[in-house]
Design a protein around this motif. Sequence first.
Motif, PDB file in Angstrom:
ATOM      1  N   LYS A 158      22.880 -58.988  36.993  1.00 42.56           N
ATOM      2  CA  LYS A 158      24.222 -59.533  36.828  1.00 42.56           C
ATOM      3  C   LYS A 158      24.099 -61.027  36.557  1.00 42.56           C
ATOM      4  N   PRO A 159      25.192 -61.662  36.143  1.00 43.26           N
ATOM      5  CA  PRO A 159      25.135 -63.105  35.899  1.00 43.26           C
ATOM      6  C   PRO A 159      24.609 -63.869  37.113  1.00 43.26           C
ATOM      7  N   GLY A 160      23.753 -64.811  36.841  1.00 41.28           N
ATOM      8  CA  GLY A 160      23.130 -65.600  37.906  1.00 41.28           C
ATOM      9  C   GLY A 160      21.725 -65.151  38.239  1.00 41.28           C
ATOM     10  N   ASP A 161      21.369 -63.902  37.872  1.00 39.22           N
ATOM     11  CA  ASP A 161      20.003 -63.430  38.094  1.00 39.22           C
ATOM     12  C   ASP A 161      19.057 -64.062  37.062  1.00 39.22           C
ATOM     13  N   GLN A 162      17.774 -63.784  37.231  1.00 40.60           N
ATOM     14  CA  GLN A 162      16.776 -64.345  36.325  1.00 40.60           C
ATOM     15  C   GLN A 162      15.924 -63.237  35.708  1.00 40.60           C
ATOM     16  N   LEU A 163      15.499 -63.496  34.474  1.00 39.05           N
ATOM     17  CA  LEU A 163      14.559 -62.627  33.767  1.00 39.05           C
ATOM     18  C   LEU A 163      13.399 -63.478  33.269  1.00 39.05           C
ATOM     19  N   LEU A 164      12.211 -62.907  33.288  1.00 40.55           N
ATOM     20  CA  LEU A 164      11.034 -63.609  32.806  1.00 40.55           C
ATOM     21  C   LEU A 164      10.741 -63.190  31.367  1.00 40.55           C
ATOM     22  N   LEU A 165      10.663 -64.179  30.482  1.00 42.53           N
ATOM     23  CA  LEU A 165      10.240 -63.969  29.104  1.00 42.53           C
ATOM     24  C   LEU A 165       9.040 -64.860  28.843  1.00 42.53           C
ATOM     25  N   PHE A 166       7.909 -64.244  28.524  1.00 41.35           N
ATOM     26  CA  PHE A 166       6.665 -64.997  28.341  1.00 41.35           C
ATOM     27  C   PHE A 166       6.364 -65.845  29.580  1.00 41.35           C
ATOM     28  N   ASP A 167       6.582 -65.227  30.746  1.00 33.42           N
ATOM     29  CA  ASP A 167       6.348 -65.882  32.043  1.00 33.42           C
ATOM     30  C   ASP A 167       7.240 -67.094  32.272  1.00 33.42           C
ATOM     31  N   GLU A 168       8.303 -67.203  31.531  1.00 31.16           N
ATOM     32  CA  GLU A 168       9.249 -68.307  31.702  1.00 31.16           C
ATOM     33  C   GLU A 168      10.570 -67.746  32.215  1.00 31.16           C
ATOM     34  N   PRO A 169      11.115 -68.285  33.303  1.00 29.55           N
ATOM     35  CA  PRO A 169      12.361 -67.748  33.853  1.00 29.55           C
ATOM     36  C   PRO A 169      13.577 -68.154  33.018  1.00 29.55           C
ATOM     37  N   PHE A 170      14.432 -67.189  32.738  1.00 29.75           N
ATOM     38  CA  PHE A 170      15.690 -67.430  32.033  1.00 29.75           C
ATOM     39  C   PHE A 170      16.825 -66.923  32.915  1.00 29.75           C
ATOM     40  N   GLU A 171      17.838 -67.725  33.068  1.00 27.82           N
ATOM     41  CA  GLU A 171      18.994 -67.333  33.879  1.00 27.82           C
ATOM     42  C   GLU A 171      19.955 -66.491  33.035  1.00 27.82           C
ATOM     43  N   VAL A 172      20.482 -65.444  33.645  1.00 25.82           N
ATOM     44  CA  VAL A 172      21.465 -64.589  32.973  1.00 25.82           C
ATOM     45  C   VAL A 172      22.809 -65.305  33.015  1.00 25.82           C
ATOM     46  N   ALA A 173      23.237 -65.816  31.846  1.00 21.41           N
ATOM     47  CA  ALA A 173      24.493 -66.553  31.781  1.00 21.41           C
ATOM     48  C   ALA A 173      25.699 -65.625  31.684  1.00 21.41           C
ATOM     49  N   GLY A 174      25.464 -64.382  31.295  1.00 22.05           N
ATOM     50  CA  GLY A 174      26.577 -63.448  31.182  1.00 22.05           C
ATOM     51  C   GLY A 174      26.116 -62.082  30.702  1.00 22.05           C
ATOM     52  N   VAL A 175      26.974 -61.100  30.926  1.00 21.79           N
ATOM     53  CA  VAL A 175      26.747 -59.736  30.434  1.00 21.79           C
ATOM     54  C   VAL A 175      27.853 -59.444  29.433  1.00 21.79           C
ATOM     55  N   PHE A 176      27.490 -58.983  28.230  1.00 18.48           N
ATOM     56  CA  PHE A 176      28.482 -58.795  27.179  1.00 18.48           C
ATOM     57  C   PHE A 176      28.588 -57.342  26.752  1.00 18.48           C
ATOM     58  N   ARG A 177      29.716 -57.041  26.129  1.00 16.33           N
ATOM     59  CA  ARG A 177      29.983 -55.712  25.584  1.00 16.33           C
ATOM     60  C   ARG A 177      30.320 -55.868  24.107  1.00 16.33           C
ATOM     61  N   SER A 178      29.719 -54.998  23.285  1.00 13.61           N
ATOM     62  CA  SER A 178      29.919 -55.048  21.836  1.00 13.61           C
ATOM     63  C   SER A 178      30.375 -53.688  21.322  1.00 13.61           C
ATOM     64  N   ARG A 179      30.933 -53.669  20.133  1.00 14.81           N
ATOM     65  CA  ARG A 179      31.268 -52.401  19.480  1.00 14.81           C
ATOM     66  C   ARG A 179      30.016 -51.655  19.037  1.00 14.81           C
ATOM     67  N   SER A 180      28.908 -52.386  18.922  1.00 14.43           N
ATOM     68  CA  SER A 180      27.654 -51.785  18.466  1.00 14.43           C
ATOM     69  C   SER A 180      26.810 -51.359  19.660  1.00 14.43           C
ATOM     70  N   VAL A 181      26.410 -50.093  19.684  1.00 16.96           N
ATOM     71  CA  VAL A 181      25.533 -49.596  20.747  1.00 16.96           C
ATOM     72  C   VAL A 181      24.216 -50.349  20.724  1.00 16.96           C
ATOM     73  N   TRP A 182      23.729 -50.659  19.532  1.00 15.62           N
ATOM     74  CA  TRP A 182      22.462 -51.372  19.393  1.00 15.62           C
ATOM     75  C   TRP A 182      22.538 -52.730  20.082  1.00 15.62           C
ATOM     76  N   GLU A 183      23.632 -53.458  19.877  1.00 10.45           N
ATOM     77  CA  GLU A 183      23.775 -54.777  20.496  1.00 10.45           C
ATOM     78  C   GLU A 183      23.947 -54.657  22.007  1.00 10.45           C
TER      79      GLU A 183
END
Length: 383
Positions: A158-183
């Motif tokens: 959820k927003p506020g959590d962190q994810l590691l990309l290439f061992d670098e922490p990124f904060e989840v700024a938001g969760v979004f919904r799109s018309r595209s299932v792929w997105e």
Amino acid sequence: MRFPELVCRNVLRRPFRTMLTVAALATAMMAIVTLLGICNGFKRAFSDVYGAHGIDVVVSRQGSADRLSSAVEAAVIDQIQALPAIDRTAGVLLETLSLEQQGIYGVPTMGLNPGSWLLDDYESAAEGNGGEVSPRFSQSGGPELLVGRNLARRLGIKPGDQLLLFDEPFEVAGVFRSRSVWENGSLILPLAHLQRLTGRDGQVTYVNVVLDRAGGPLDPAAATAAIEALDPRLLALATADFVRTDTRLKLADAMAWMTSLVAVIIGSVGALNTMLTSVHERTREIGILRAIGWPRRRIVLMILAESLCLVGAAAVLGGVAALGLTKLLSLTAAAGGMLVPAIDLPIMAQGLAIALGIGLLGAWLPARRAARLQPTAAFREIT
């Protein structure tokens, strides 16, 4: 006894063999319809990416074997924006990343400018938010990302959590919904951060272009010509042409039809074996029918009708099974966030046409053999 009754009686004469034949043909039909449905869902998900944003023209690099991995200089975006009849532009860097700690690989990741108008087309899917506002990056400029709704469910974040990309922490700024299932199964990073992570500074994969609708009827052809005149290395295509000519969609189509061809061959052999056996067992009966005046074309019609009854039942069962299978597939964690197989009326019609083709191919040789039987064969069987 009427002709339809005779056909039905012949089909049901050996119920166990009929059941096995229908089951085998239904399995082949299920595979065909499922593959076509998956391919159709892939096309629809890909098309929805552009339809969700009202994009008219997509600009990529000329000569790229895979347009989704092309490299366009980001500086050209402002040049395209300055052209007449162009309303707005947005560069997108598309990459595929992996979340190794969570065991999720091949996650589509888009790099967008934090103030891009593309973000306006998303709705917030965070708990407690009714979707009235679009998710946004903060003004801090720190390492942040937006997560698609389906991917967020898989990750349990959820927003506020962190994810590691290439061992670098990124904060989840938001969760979004799109018309595209792929997105909905993707990540969005600020363009500069994704460029840095992937070593593609100053590059985007393609440029999305929306034409000015206030100046009269849209003319995508004129717009694409003007864009390509800026740089011969640019390839500008109307959205429909971009989707239709995409290498991945062509590959998916080819794989679906190649596998369907194998299923057609297997199904035809199964129908051929069943009908040959049936004709052999009914030599006396067919000879008697010829002796009492049945013409050859009526014998052929009877055998073809029996075969079509078998494949018709198999087509119905296979179609229903394919609907169930694709429904289960769309509920799985791996595929559900990325793809929704689409078995619509055209796909079912294609499946039915293939089934009829299997029935005709499998019954043609037995029908010809039955039609060539002479009435004297019946008397030999009796004696």
